[in-house]
Design a protein around this motif. Structure first.
Motif, PDB file in Angstrom:
ATOM      1  N   LEU A   7       0.856  -1.186   0.000  1.00 61.32           N
ATOM      2  CA  LEU A   7       0.000   0.000   0.000  1.00 61.32           C
ATOM      3  C   LEU A   7       0.890   1.234   0.000  1.00 61.32           C
ATOM      4  N   LEU A   8       0.621   2.165  -0.904  1.00 56.54           N
ATOM      5  CA  LEU A   8       1.439   3.358  -1.057  1.00 56.54           C
ATOM      6  C   LEU A   8       0.699   4.573  -0.519  1.00 56.54           C
ATOM      7  N   GLY A   9       1.394   5.392   0.269  1.00 54.15           N
ATOM      8  CA  GLY A   9       0.789   6.617   0.786  1.00 54.15           C
ATOM      9  C   GLY A   9       1.455   7.023   2.080  1.00 54.15           C
ATOM     10  N   ASN A  10       0.898   8.033   2.739  1.00 54.90           N
ATOM     11  CA  ASN A  10       1.434   8.474   4.027  1.00 54.90           C
ATOM     12  C   ASN A  10       0.712   7.817   5.204  1.00 54.90           C
ATOM     13  N   PHE A  11      -0.540   7.438   4.991  1.00 51.25           N
ATOM     14  CA  PHE A  11      -1.319   6.707   5.995  1.00 51.25           C
ATOM     15  C   PHE A  11      -1.347   7.422   7.335  1.00 51.25           C
ATOM     16  N   ALA A  12      -1.701   8.694   7.286  1.00 47.25           N
ATOM     17  CA  ALA A  12      -1.835   9.491   8.501  1.00 47.25           C
ATOM     18  C   ALA A  12      -3.103   9.067   9.238  1.00 47.25           C
ATOM     19  N   GLY A  13      -2.932   8.389  10.358  1.00 49.79           N
ATOM     20  CA  GLY A  13      -4.085   7.984  11.143  1.00 49.79           C
ATOM     21  C   GLY A  13      -4.740   6.696  10.690  1.00 49.79           C
ATOM     22  N   PHE A  14      -4.422   6.212   9.496  1.00 46.57           N
ATOM     23  CA  PHE A  14      -5.039   5.015   8.926  1.00 46.57           C
ATOM     24  C   PHE A  14      -6.566   5.087   9.049  1.00 46.57           C
ATOM     25  N   HIS A  15      -7.131   6.066   8.349  1.00 45.64           N
ATOM     26  CA  HIS A  15      -8.556   6.369   8.455  1.00 45.64           C
ATOM     27  C   HIS A  15      -9.397   5.402   7.606  1.00 45.64           C
ATOM     28  N   LEU A  16     -10.703   5.676   7.502  1.00 47.97           N
ATOM     29  CA  LEU A  16     -11.619   4.770   6.821  1.00 47.97           C
ATOM     30  C   LEU A  16     -11.233   4.541   5.361  1.00 47.97           C
ATOM     31  N   GLY A  17     -10.711   5.564   4.703  1.00 44.05           N
ATOM     32  CA  GLY A  17     -10.268   5.399   3.325  1.00 44.05           C
ATOM     33  C   GLY A  17      -9.107   4.431   3.214  1.00 44.05           C
ATOM     34  N   HIS A  18      -8.150   4.547   4.143  1.00 41.90           N
ATOM     35  CA  HIS A  18      -7.015   3.625   4.150  1.00 41.90           C
ATOM     36  C   HIS A  18      -7.473   2.198   4.442  1.00 41.90           C
ATOM     37  N   GLN A  19      -8.407   2.069   5.371  1.00 40.20           N
ATOM     38  CA  GLN A  19      -8.899   0.737   5.722  1.00 40.20           C
ATOM     39  C   GLN A  19      -9.618   0.084   4.546  1.00 40.20           C
ATOM     40  N   ARG A  44       5.862  16.589   3.773  1.00 37.11           N
ATOM     41  CA  ARG A  44       5.502  17.975   4.089  1.00 37.11           C
ATOM     42  C   ARG A  44       6.477  18.579   5.094  1.00 37.11           C
ATOM     43  N   SER A  45       6.954  17.754   6.015  1.00 39.38           N
ATOM     44  CA  SER A  45       7.954  18.237   6.969  1.00 39.38           C
ATOM     45  C   SER A  45       9.274  18.521   6.257  1.00 39.38           C
ATOM     46  N   PHE A  46       9.671  17.632   5.348  1.00 35.06           N
ATOM     47  CA  PHE A  46      10.937  17.795   4.639  1.00 35.06           C
ATOM     48  C   PHE A  46      10.941  19.078   3.818  1.00 35.06           C
ATOM     49  N   PHE A  47       9.848  19.341   3.116  1.00 32.32           N
ATOM     50  CA  PHE A  47       9.791  20.518   2.255  1.00 32.32           C
ATOM     51  C   PHE A  47       9.381  21.781   3.005  1.00 32.32           C
ATOM     52  N   GLY A  48       9.010  21.645   4.282  1.00 36.35           N
ATOM     53  CA  GLY A  48       8.620  22.815   5.062  1.00 36.35           C
ATOM     54  C   GLY A  48       7.348  23.466   4.577  1.00 36.35           C
ATOM     55  N   SER A  49       6.441  22.669   4.007  1.00 33.15           N
ATOM     56  CA  SER A  49       5.215  23.235   3.453  1.00 33.15           C
ATOM     57  C   SER A  49       4.124  23.427   4.500  1.00 33.15           C
ATOM     58  N   GLU A  50       4.369  22.965   5.731  1.00 37.60           N
ATOM     59  CA  GLU A  50       3.402  23.140   6.818  1.00 37.60           C
ATOM     60  C   GLU A  50       3.994  24.083   7.860  1.00 37.60           C
ATOM     61  N   THR A  51       3.229  25.067   8.273  1.00 39.65           N
ATOM     62  CA  THR A  51       3.720  26.043   9.246  1.00 39.65           C
ATOM     63  C   THR A  51       3.289  25.722  10.672  1.00 39.65           C
ATOM     64  N   ARG A  52       2.504  24.670  10.853  1.00 39.24           N
ATOM     65  CA  ARG A  52       2.064  24.280  12.196  1.00 39.24           C
ATOM     66  C   ARG A  52       2.027  22.767  12.269  1.00 39.24           C
ATOM     67  N   PRO A  53       2.041  22.203  13.483  1.00 41.24           N
ATOM     68  CA  PRO A  53       2.007  20.744  13.607  1.00 41.24           C
ATOM     69  C   PRO A  53       0.791  20.166  12.888  1.00 41.24           C
ATOM     70  N   PHE A  54       0.997  19.071  12.144  1.00 39.49           N
ATOM     71  CA  PHE A  54      -0.092  18.575  11.298  1.00 39.49           C
ATOM     72  C   PHE A  54      -0.273  17.065  11.330  1.00 39.49           C
ATOM     73  N   ARG A  55       0.660  16.333  11.912  1.00 38.03           N
ATOM     74  CA  ARG A  55       0.592  14.875  11.780  1.00 38.03           C
ATOM     75  C   ARG A  55      -0.523  14.272  12.622  1.00 38.03           C
ATOM     76  N   LEU A  56      -1.154  13.247  12.086  1.00 39.29           N
ATOM     77  CA  LEU A  56      -2.173  12.498  12.826  1.00 39.29           C
ATOM     78  C   LEU A  56      -1.576  11.294  13.532  1.00 39.29           C
ATOM     79  N   THR A  57      -0.426  10.836  13.054  1.00 42.97           N
ATOM     80  CA  THR A  57       0.255   9.688  13.642  1.00 42.97           C
ATOM     81  C   THR A  57       1.752   9.937  13.630  1.00 42.97           C
ATOM     82  N   THR A  58       2.418   9.673  14.730  1.00 41.87           N
ATOM     83  CA  THR A  58       3.873   9.797  14.768  1.00 41.87           C
ATOM     84  C   THR A  58       4.515   8.508  14.248  1.00 41.87           C
ATOM     85  N   ALA A  59       5.777   8.628  13.867  1.00 39.78           N
ATOM     86  CA  ALA A  59       6.501   7.447  13.380  1.00 39.78           C
ATOM     87  C   ALA A  59       6.537   6.352  14.436  1.00 39.78           C
ATOM     88  N   GLY A  60       6.682   6.753  15.710  1.00 35.60           N
ATOM     89  CA  GLY A  60       6.769   5.774  16.782  1.00 35.60           C
ATOM     90  C   GLY A  60       5.501   4.978  17.000  1.00 35.60           C
TER      91      GLY A  60
END
Length: 235
Positions: A7-19, A44-60
């Motif tokens: 499965l390809l993507g960022n999978f932030a939160g693994f929401h209903l669409g991901h499921q 988005r973090s690498f390119f600095g395109s977000e000016t505020r915290p945005f992640r739904l899931t951390t790597a850990g």
């Protein structure tokens, strides 16, 4: 693990669409392992395109979040300048074919890949035919007319509507605290300051206070270091 369905993507939160994407992929596995690709750091973090915290899931927390879904492995390539500069053809040749030997890949209809996001699902399908792996996709998933997307979930969280966010996630939002347990992980999306209901795995819900800078407090109690919490509702 070569020959997996990826499965390809960022999978932030693994929401209903991901499921839903996972269920569609499982129907075509033929008993092969199902895996997830999720780059770190987030593009988005690498390119600095977000000016505020945005992640739904951390790597850990991704292994904990994805574990119940029977994911065989999480492929987390380091998203750096070299990775970002791969052309769509190079990404397929080097990563999907030579590196992982995928049997099939599945992604949402808006998935983009390669340098400057120049590859789309039509190109991925064409490259898959050339290299002998299948490509699957899925229409957007909606719930009561609302699209299940990471953007919509962030909007609900930032508005303080945790229950609406949880409906699109399909489960209570899983959050991580800092090393001392006194604040939300600095990468996590921020809900408005106020009183919330939260629980740790296997415990009853308790009231917690979240501050404007992400402070995390249990009234009258000391938080015992970092631990995953499920955020249930505001109030």
């Amino acid at each position: 693990l070569r020959g997996a369905v990826l499965l390809l993507g960022n999978f932030a939160g693994f929401h209903l669409g991901h499921q839903a994407l996972l269920r569609a992929a499982r129907r075509r596995t033929g008993g092969r392992p199902v895996a997830v690709m999720s780059c770190e750091p987030h593009p988005r973090s690498f390119f600095g395109s977000e000016t505020r915290p945005f992640r739904l899931t951390t790597a850990g927390l991704k292994p904990l979040l994805l574990g119940p879904y029977g994911i065989a492995y999480i492929f987390a390539p380091r998203f750096d300048r070299d990775f970002a500069s791969l052309s769509p053809q190079e990404f397929v040749d080097r990563v999907l074919v030579a590196g992982l030997g995928v049997h099939a890949v599945h992604a949402g209809p808006d998935f983009r890949f390669g340098h400057r996001r120049s590859g789309d699902m039509a190109l991925l399908c064409a490259l898959g035919r050339d290299h002998g792996f299948a490509v699957g996709s899925l229409a957007q998933v909606t719930l009561a007319g609302a699209r299940a997307s990471s953007t919509a979930i962030r909007d609900h969280i930032r508005a303080g509507d945790i229950q609406a966010a949880n409906r699109l996630l399909g489960a209570p939002w899983l959050i991580e605290t800092t090393a001392d347990g006194a604040g939300l992980h600095p990468d996590l999306c921020r809900p408005p300051p106020g009183r919330y209901l939260a629980r740790q795995e296997g415990t009853a819900p308790v009231p917690v206070l979240i501050g404007a800078a992400g402070e995390f407090h249990l009234p009258g109690r000391k938080i015992p270091g970092p631990a995953p919490w499920h955020l249930l509702a505001k109030g």
